[in-house]
Design an enzyme around this catalytic site. Sequence first.
Site, PDB file in Angstrom:
ATOM      1  N   SER A 238       0.850  -1.186   0.000  1.00  0.00           N
ATOM      2  CA  SER A 238       0.000   0.000   0.000  1.00  0.00           C
ATOM      3  C   SER A 238       0.883   1.232   0.000  1.00  0.00           C
ATOM      4  O   SER A 238       2.111   1.148   0.009  1.00  0.00           O
ATOM      5  CB  SER A 238      -0.904   0.016   1.230  1.00  0.00           C
ATOM      6  OG  SER A 238      -0.124   0.339   2.370  1.00  0.00           O
ATOM      7  N   LYS A 239       0.240   2.374   0.009  1.00  0.00           N
ATOM      8  CA  LYS A 239       0.917   3.673  -0.012  1.00  0.00           C
ATOM      9  C   LYS A 239       1.939   3.806   1.138  1.00  0.00           C
ATOM     10  O   LYS A 239       2.932   4.515   1.013  1.00  0.00           O
ATOM     11  CB  LYS A 239      -0.167   4.744   0.095  1.00  0.00           C
ATOM     12  CG  LYS A 239       0.279   6.131  -0.273  1.00  0.00           C
ATOM     13  CD  LYS A 239       0.128   6.411  -1.751  1.00  0.00           C
ATOM     14  CE  LYS A 239       0.889   7.684  -2.082  1.00  0.00           C
ATOM     15  NZ  LYS A 239       1.252   7.847  -3.455  1.00  0.00           N
ATOM     16  N   ARG A 240       1.658   3.116   2.240  1.00  0.00           N
ATOM     17  CA  ARG A 240       2.578   3.173   3.381  1.00  0.00           C
ATOM     18  C   ARG A 240       3.988   2.739   2.991  1.00  0.00           C
ATOM     19  O   ARG A 240       4.967   3.121   3.618  1.00  0.00           O
ATOM     20  CB  ARG A 240       2.112   2.215   4.488  1.00  0.00           C
ATOM     21  CG  ARG A 240       1.099   2.764   5.437  1.00  0.00           C
ATOM     22  CD  ARG A 240       0.787   1.723   6.495  1.00  0.00           C
ATOM     23  NE  ARG A 240       0.373   0.454   5.892  1.00  0.00           N
ATOM     24  CZ  ARG A 240       0.989  -0.696   6.046  1.00  0.00           C
ATOM     25  NH1 ARG A 240       2.072  -0.771   6.785  1.00  0.00           N
ATOM     26  NH2 ARG A 240       0.538  -1.794   5.462  1.00  0.00           N
ATOM     27  N   ASP A 248       3.034   6.973  -9.324  1.00  0.00           N
ATOM     28  CA  ASP A 248       4.000   7.248  -8.242  1.00  0.00           C
ATOM     29  C   ASP A 248       5.413   6.852  -8.681  1.00  0.00           C
ATOM     30  O   ASP A 248       6.386   7.551  -8.391  1.00  0.00           O
ATOM     31  CB  ASP A 248       3.679   6.438  -6.971  1.00  0.00           C
ATOM     32  CG  ASP A 248       2.395   6.896  -6.287  1.00  0.00           C
ATOM     33  OD1 ASP A 248       1.968   8.031  -6.554  1.00  0.00           O
ATOM     34  OD2 ASP A 248       1.848   6.118  -5.482  1.00  0.00           O
TER      35      ASP A 248
END
Length: 456
Positions: A238-240, A248
Amino acid sequence: MRVRFAPSPTGALHIGGARTALYNWLLARGADGTLVLRIEDTDRERSTPENVAQILEALAWLQIDFDEGPISQVARSDRHGEVLQRLLDDGRAYRCTATGDDVKAYKAQHGADRGFRGSDEGEGAVRLRVPDEGATIVHDVIRGDTSFAHVHLDDPVIARADGSVLYNFAVAVDDLDAHITHIVRGEDHLSNTPKQLLVLEAMAASGLAAEAGAGEAAVQPVYAHLPLLHGPDGKKLSKRHGAASVQDLRDAGYLPEAVRNYLALLGWGDADDETILSTDQLVERFSLERVSRNPAQFDERKLRWLNGRYVRALSIDDLTARLEAFTGRRGLRDAVEISREKMQTLADFWPLAGFIFDGPADDEKARAKWLDEEGRAALADAHTALASLDAFTLETTQAALEVVVAARECKPKQVFQPIRVALAGTAVSPGIFETLSVLGREEALGRIDAALKDAR
Ligand code: GLU
């Protein structure tokens, strides 16, 4: 071989989706096959034109091209209705008002592992009739064969009472009509597979496969359910974990060919994830049989490292063109040439070399550390030595500054770091002689002068 990539345009293209697209692409390109792009846009609220555009853009950036499509799933709703009606007419599907509670009651009476069978009431939701005998077998290259005995399968709902079809029905109709022979997708779709196969079989039994020109391979496609991607901490990606979407990755300055290389190796057992394989080599070697069943780990540090290898393998002209596109600036060639060894991503360039164009940065700490009294004395000597040079080149500046180091009886860095801070405003830059020669005599001496006059 006919394969497809079928993203739902509910957001950006995630790294896991990009890997699915890439695996399909590698398969098609390696087998002289056809890759179909289908946009699964049935979620009308979240499927926006912007999301479709950003998925197409992400795929284009990755240089994953398609032979057919994009086909909109929604645009095919008349066809879905037609197939539904045919299955109803042939008695392979029926309308039934049974609710969830009715299904529970049925199981309480017939046994929990008995598949639900409704009765044809001529109204209500449409269910597909599952034959009582036999089994549906999923051939999965990664997981082997799984057999689902029909007696245990509920008659699945394939359309709502208003006639709008459900997702698993639409997917199966679309796959059959497109003659898809290999279905490669995320393992989150594993549980959909028996339902989709039942629809394919019912369509074949009603003669719809033959009418659509679909052969046996499309009625019994080969599946490959890809294991999920995890971050280095073992949790779902995920983005974490840093970059999460293809956009991105692009914005973080990765090269598409490095991303393809890294994604291809994720969970594919032919090589470890630090191997450089060109796209041609990937196409040649890729096989689904060697995809691991275990979750693959996406580790951005490894991608960074691999990307650095790709950056250094580019010609200066090519790297310059990419950096000019990335930064929106022109005239970067000389700066690129002296920065290449210190960069892993395109985004590393400007923090490293931007001072050449925009003037020194303002790194308070670096100034305090290197432009103290002693540092300024070294800088003054350096200025004198450099100012006396006729030619201002890599060799002449190096020779002159070595004389300064020898005369001051100090370590090289006690002369070089003050110069670096004077030129760059910070203690990190490309090589000092390279930087001097790229800046040129006037600019370099001007910056050293300014640093000497700076009273801070
Ligand atoms: N639309 C699905 C997704 O984005 C993929 C469905 C499929 O490949 O069958 O997860």
